[in-house]
Design a protein around this motif. Structure first.
Motif, PDB file in Angstrom:
ATOM      1  N   THR A 146      -6.702   2.255  -2.609  1.00 23.55           N
ATOM      2  CA  THR A 146      -5.337   2.865  -2.990  1.00 23.55           C
ATOM      3  C   THR A 146      -5.084   4.215  -2.229  1.00 23.55           C
ATOM      4  N   ARG A 147      -4.123   4.456  -1.870  1.00 29.42           N
ATOM      5  CA  ARG A 147      -3.585   5.747  -1.349  1.00 29.42           C
ATOM      6  C   ARG A 147      -3.290   6.836  -2.325  1.00 29.42           C
ATOM      7  N   MET A 191      -7.646   5.362   0.344  1.00 30.04           N
ATOM      8  CA  MET A 191      -7.327   5.002   1.688  1.00 30.04           C
ATOM      9  C   MET A 191      -6.924   5.872   2.342  1.00 30.04           C
ATOM     10  N   ASP A 192      -7.133   6.324   3.554  1.00 28.79           N
ATOM     11  CA  ASP A 192      -6.629   7.194   4.524  1.00 28.79           C
ATOM     12  C   ASP A 192      -6.238   6.386   5.784  1.00 28.79           C
ATOM     13  N   PRO A 197      -5.180   1.022   8.413  1.00 26.89           N
ATOM     14  CA  PRO A 197      -3.875   1.249   9.094  1.00 26.89           C
ATOM     15  C   PRO A 197      -2.652   1.241   7.860  1.00 26.89           C
ATOM     16  N   LYS A 198      -1.686   1.946   8.540  1.00 26.52           N
ATOM     17  CA  LYS A 198      -0.456   2.321   7.405  1.00 26.52           C
ATOM     18  C   LYS A 198       0.124   1.349   6.782  1.00 26.52           C
ATOM     19  N   ASP A 199       0.203   0.074   7.463  1.00 23.55           N
ATOM     20  CA  ASP A 199       0.802  -1.035   6.883  1.00 23.55           C
ATOM     21  C   ASP A 199       0.025  -1.961   5.910  1.00 23.55           C
ATOM     22  N   VAL A 200      -1.288  -1.319   5.888  1.00 24.37           N
ATOM     23  CA  VAL A 200      -2.110  -2.164   4.810  1.00 24.37           C
ATOM     24  C   VAL A 200      -1.756  -1.520   3.431  1.00 24.37           C
TER      25      VAL A 200
END
Length: 263
Positions: A146-147, A191-192, A197-200
């Motif tokens: 997770t971000r 998540m980084d 990837p930003k779309d994940v």
């Protein structure tokens, strides 16, 4: 390891929602040695159980809508799905599928946590969850990516009573083990943009055991799957991330001798 029951709060089951059930049966059967057993009860919507040496290892079902992504899902065992749903709402989660009976085998519900990751809960009746874990071809670990790890650290303990043990990893990142009564039952990773990837989207990743990570990765490629992260050493063994031919992501873990998974 054979399992007959799960302590409430423990991840107990994983299943795959896919655009092609027959292709999934063929692919995963070849990768993990699973056989497929489909429930004829129309109330279950053609749900198929993957068996490893006759024991339930995972499930697969058709997508409910064309917009639904192909994905593996993790379910946490609970004593009362309805009470858990209320607790999840109070903690800031979202109900995606209201609690519902699944014939006489149990009661389930599906949610999204405040960080955007989806997960299910399972209130067992006749079916308790995976009948085999921590062996090659069986569920070995569940990991939330997770971000917003800090929000997750508030949400999941409030819902399931999980404890946490956070330690530094190589590369300056931290890794958290979710714990229940002091026992590791899953993981949490921030998540980084470098590794994800930003779309994940945020997600619960499922790890299946293997006796030989490289050999299993080779088989995945031969069967039309893709290797996203090649076999990589980590303190507990070797892991890899793969994608099946329909787009479902799953991970592999070859544990060092003496290491155990999350069940």
């Amino acid at each position: 390891m054979k399992m007959t029951d799960y302590k409430p709060g423990t991840p107990c089951w994983v299943d795959l929602g896919t655009s092609d059930v027959e292709a999934a049966k063929s692919f995963y059967g070849a990768v993990f040695g699973w056989t497929a057993e489909t429930d004829d009860d129309p109330k279950t919507g053609g749900y198929t159980m993957f068996l490893l040496d006759g024991a339930p290892a995972a499930g697969v079902m058709p997508l409910m809508s064309p917009e639904q992504p192909v994905a593996w899902s993790t379910y946490v065992s609970v004593t009362d799905a309805d009470a858990t749903a209320r607790k999840i709402g109070d903690a800031g989660g979202t109900v995606l599928v209201e609690p519902m009976d699944v014939s006489d085998v149990g009661r389930m519900a599906f949610f999204q946590d405040p960080t955007g990751a989806a997960f299910g809960v399972w209130q067992p009746r006749n079916f308790k969850g995976a009948g085999v874990v921590d062996e090659p071809g069986s569920l070995t670990w569940d990991e939330l990516a997770t971000r917003d790890a800090e929000a997750a650290k508030v949400f999941y303990p409030a819902v399931f009573g999980w404890g946490m043990d956070t330690n530094p990893m190589d590369g300056g990142m931290d890794y958290t083990e979710w714990q229940l009564d002091g026992k590791d039952i899953g993981g949490l990773m921030q998540m980084d943009d470098e590794h994800f990837p930003k779309d994940v989207p945020p997600h619960w990743a499922v790890y299946f055991g293997t006796a030989d990570c490289q050999a299993t990765v080779d088989k995945v490629g031969q069967l039309g799957g893709a290797v996203i992260v090649p076999p990589t050493p980590i303190p507990v063994g070797i892991f890899a991330v793969c994608r099946d031919p329909q787009g479902g992501y799953f991970s592999l873990i070859q544990l060092k001798e003496g290491q155990v998974g999350s069940a």
